[in-house]
Scaffold this motif. Sequence first.
Motif, PDB file in Angstrom:
ATOM      1  N   ARG A 166      32.775 -29.720 -51.922  1.00 10.68           N
ATOM      2  CA  ARG A 166      31.623 -29.018 -51.339  1.00 10.68           C
ATOM      3  C   ARG A 166      31.160 -29.815 -50.128  1.00 10.68           C
ATOM      4  O   ARG A 166      31.074 -31.041 -50.183  1.00 10.68           O
ATOM      5  CB  ARG A 166      30.505 -28.899 -52.374  1.00 10.68           C
ATOM      6  N   VAL A 167      30.875 -29.105 -49.044  1.00  9.42           N
ATOM      7  CA  VAL A 167      30.482 -29.755 -47.796  1.00  9.42           C
ATOM      8  C   VAL A 167      29.156 -29.178 -47.327  1.00  9.42           C
ATOM      9  O   VAL A 167      28.995 -27.954 -47.236  1.00  9.42           O
ATOM     10  CB  VAL A 167      31.546 -29.553 -46.694  1.00  9.42           C
ATOM     11  N   ILE A 168      28.185 -30.057 -47.032  1.00 11.06           N
ATOM     12  CA  ILE A 168      26.917 -29.649 -46.425  1.00 11.06           C
ATOM     13  C   ILE A 168      26.970 -30.045 -44.957  1.00 11.06           C
ATOM     14  O   ILE A 168      27.284 -31.189 -44.623  1.00 11.06           O
ATOM     15  CB  ILE A 168      25.711 -30.326 -47.097  1.00 11.06           C
ATOM     16  N   ILE A 169      26.677 -29.092 -44.084  1.00 10.63           N
ATOM     17  CA  ILE A 169      26.696 -29.330 -42.641  1.00 10.63           C
ATOM     18  C   ILE A 169      25.287 -29.102 -42.112  1.00 10.63           C
ATOM     19  O   ILE A 169      24.668 -28.077 -42.396  1.00 10.63           O
ATOM     20  CB  ILE A 169      27.682 -28.373 -41.942  1.00 10.63           C
ATOM     21  N   SER A 170      24.771 -30.041 -41.329  1.00 11.37           N
ATOM     22  CA  SER A 170      23.410 -29.951 -40.799  1.00 11.37           C
ATOM     23  C   SER A 170      23.428 -30.073 -39.285  1.00 11.37           C
ATOM     24  O   SER A 170      24.174 -30.881 -38.720  1.00 11.37           O
ATOM     25  CB  SER A 170      22.550 -31.069 -41.401  1.00 11.37           C
ATOM     26  N   SER A 171      22.566 -29.283 -38.630  1.00 15.86           N
ATOM     27  CA  SER A 171      22.434 -29.368 -37.175  1.00 15.86           C
ATOM     28  C   SER A 171      21.147 -28.676 -36.752  1.00 15.86           C
ATOM     29  O   SER A 171      20.749 -27.680 -37.359  1.00 15.86           O
ATOM     30  CB  SER A 171      23.627 -28.696 -36.486  1.00 15.86           C
ATOM     31  N   PRO A 172      20.492 -29.167 -35.687  1.00 15.59           N
ATOM     32  CA  PRO A 172      19.362 -28.422 -35.120  1.00 15.59           C
ATOM     33  C   PRO A 172      19.829 -27.368 -34.125  1.00 15.59           C
ATOM     34  O   PRO A 172      19.009 -26.617 -33.598  1.00 15.59           O
ATOM     35  CB  PRO A 172      18.560 -29.530 -34.418  1.00 15.59           C
ATOM     36  N   ASP A 173      21.146 -27.302 -33.863  1.00 20.64           N
ATOM     37  CA  ASP A 173      21.711 -26.418 -32.845  1.00 20.64           C
ATOM     38  C   ASP A 173      22.188 -25.114 -33.501  1.00 20.64           C
ATOM     39  O   ASP A 173      23.199 -25.087 -34.191  1.00 20.64           O
ATOM     40  CB  ASP A 173      22.886 -27.131 -32.159  1.00 20.64           C
ATOM     41  N   TYR A 174      21.456 -24.027 -33.255  1.00 24.96           N
ATOM     42  CA  TYR A 174      21.767 -22.756 -33.899  1.00 24.96           C
ATOM     43  C   TYR A 174      23.132 -22.219 -33.453  1.00 24.96           C
ATOM     44  O   TYR A 174      23.861 -21.627 -34.242  1.00 24.96           O
ATOM     45  CB  TYR A 174      20.675 -21.719 -33.602  1.00 24.96           C
ATOM     46  N   GLU A 175      23.464 -22.411 -32.178  1.00 17.79           N
ATOM     47  CA  GLU A 175      24.754 -21.898 -31.681  1.00 17.79           C
ATOM     48  C   GLU A 175      25.912 -22.600 -32.396  1.00 17.79           C
ATOM     49  O   GLU A 175      26.880 -21.964 -32.795  1.00 17.79           O
ATOM     50  CB  GLU A 175      24.871 -22.100 -30.172  1.00 17.79           C
ATOM     51  N   PHE A 176      25.790 -23.911 -32.569  1.00 18.72           N
ATOM     52  CA  PHE A 176      26.841 -24.648 -33.276  1.00 18.72           C
ATOM     53  C   PHE A 176      27.022 -24.116 -34.698  1.00 18.72           C
ATOM     54  O   PHE A 176      28.140 -23.805 -35.122  1.00 18.72           O
ATOM     55  CB  PHE A 176      26.492 -26.143 -33.311  1.00 18.72           C
ATOM     56  N   LEU A 177      25.915 -23.988 -35.432  1.00 19.29           N
ATOM     57  CA  LEU A 177      26.012 -23.536 -36.825  1.00 19.29           C
ATOM     58  C   LEU A 177      26.492 -22.092 -36.918  1.00 19.29           C
ATOM     59  O   LEU A 177      27.208 -21.723 -37.858  1.00 19.29           O
ATOM     60  CB  LEU A 177      24.657 -23.696 -37.519  1.00 19.29           C
ATOM     61  N   LEU A 178      26.116 -21.265 -35.943  1.00 18.93           N
ATOM     62  CA  LEU A 178      26.577 -19.878 -35.947  1.00 18.93           C
ATOM     63  C   LEU A 178      28.103 -19.817 -35.865  1.00 18.93           C
ATOM     64  O   LEU A 178      28.747 -19.079 -36.613  1.00 18.93           O
ATOM     65  CB  LEU A 178      25.968 -19.130 -34.752  1.00 18.93           C
ATOM     66  N   HIS A 179      28.681 -20.633 -34.978  1.00 14.04           N
ATOM     67  CA  HIS A 179      30.142 -20.618 -34.842  1.00 14.04           C
ATOM     68  C   HIS A 179      30.828 -21.229 -36.064  1.00 14.04           C
ATOM     69  O   HIS A 179      31.901 -20.764 -36.478  1.00 14.04           O
ATOM     70  CB  HIS A 179      30.551 -21.342 -33.558  1.00 14.04           C
ATOM     71  N   VAL A 180      30.238 -22.266 -36.638  1.00 14.96           N
ATOM     72  CA  VAL A 180      30.814 -22.830 -37.865  1.00 14.96           C
ATOM     73  C   VAL A 180      30.797 -21.786 -38.977  1.00 14.96           C
ATOM     74  O   VAL A 180      31.809 -21.567 -39.667  1.00 14.96           O
ATOM     75  CB  VAL A 180      30.036 -24.089 -38.305  1.00 14.96           C
ATOM     76  N   TYR A 181      29.656 -21.134 -39.140  1.00 11.62           N
ATOM     77  CA  TYR A 181      29.516 -20.135 -40.214  1.00 11.62           C
ATOM     78  C   TYR A 181      30.487 -18.965 -40.008  1.00 11.62           C
ATOM     79  O   TYR A 181      31.206 -18.560 -40.930  1.00 11.62           O
ATOM     80  CB  TYR A 181      28.070 -19.630 -40.263  1.00 11.62           C
TER      81      TYR A 181
END
Length: 242
Positions: free
Chosen positions: A71-86
């Motif tokens: 299981r991996v938890i990924i954290s970022s304040p950058d919405y664009e980064f997390l959108l592409h990861v998701y």
Amino acid sequence: MRIICSFEVKKIPLHYRMMIVSILKESIRASSEEYYERLYAQENATKPFVFSPFLKNFRFKGDEIELDELRVIISSPDYEFLLHVYNGLQSKKRFEYKGYELIRGKTVMGDEKKITSSTVVFRTLSPLLVEDENKSPIAPDDKNYEKHINYLADTILYEYRGTGLCRPLTIRPIRFKKMVIKESNHQFTEKYGEEQHLYFTAYHGLFKVSGDPADLQLIYQLGLSKRRNQGFGMLEVEEVKG
């Protein structure tokens, strides 16, 4: 923001952090080649994220680890980064890394706390790696630990938002446990081979931090450590003071 993704996998290499980095890069690329090229245009520049791996029921077997789930938890304040990861994770069901197969399970959004106080107790989700100018590890009881943490935090915030700390951090270690981690990367492998390891001395535990609330919020989201983008220095809020 945080994303939590689980993978069905029977075994992973001992150097599994670089495997997770590879999966994140593959996911971003699957979502947007243009964003991937922009993010990794400067290879050595730090990226706006930190992650923490959790291995369920793991057993060491030589240079491999058998386990029931990753299981991996990924954290970022950058919405664009997390959108592409998701989006990238959702678009792919199967990942492969050096012959190891991972089947993606659930991908969900994780809770994130809002820090409005100037003092907070952080708990490490992945260990803190703090080193001096000679790349020697710095322990939490070292008299210069606070100075090195401030340097790390100032650099992390400057690279993300263009300005460093609003004011210096005060660090009070509460409880730490030393751990030595074996890792590798492609530069090290090319020079020394697959069988050799990089050794990092890092620390898991609890520590109290005082500083500007906006700085603390970003440190919570970005992590606080060297090699944050390789799975070091992810934090959880244990307690908010005041």
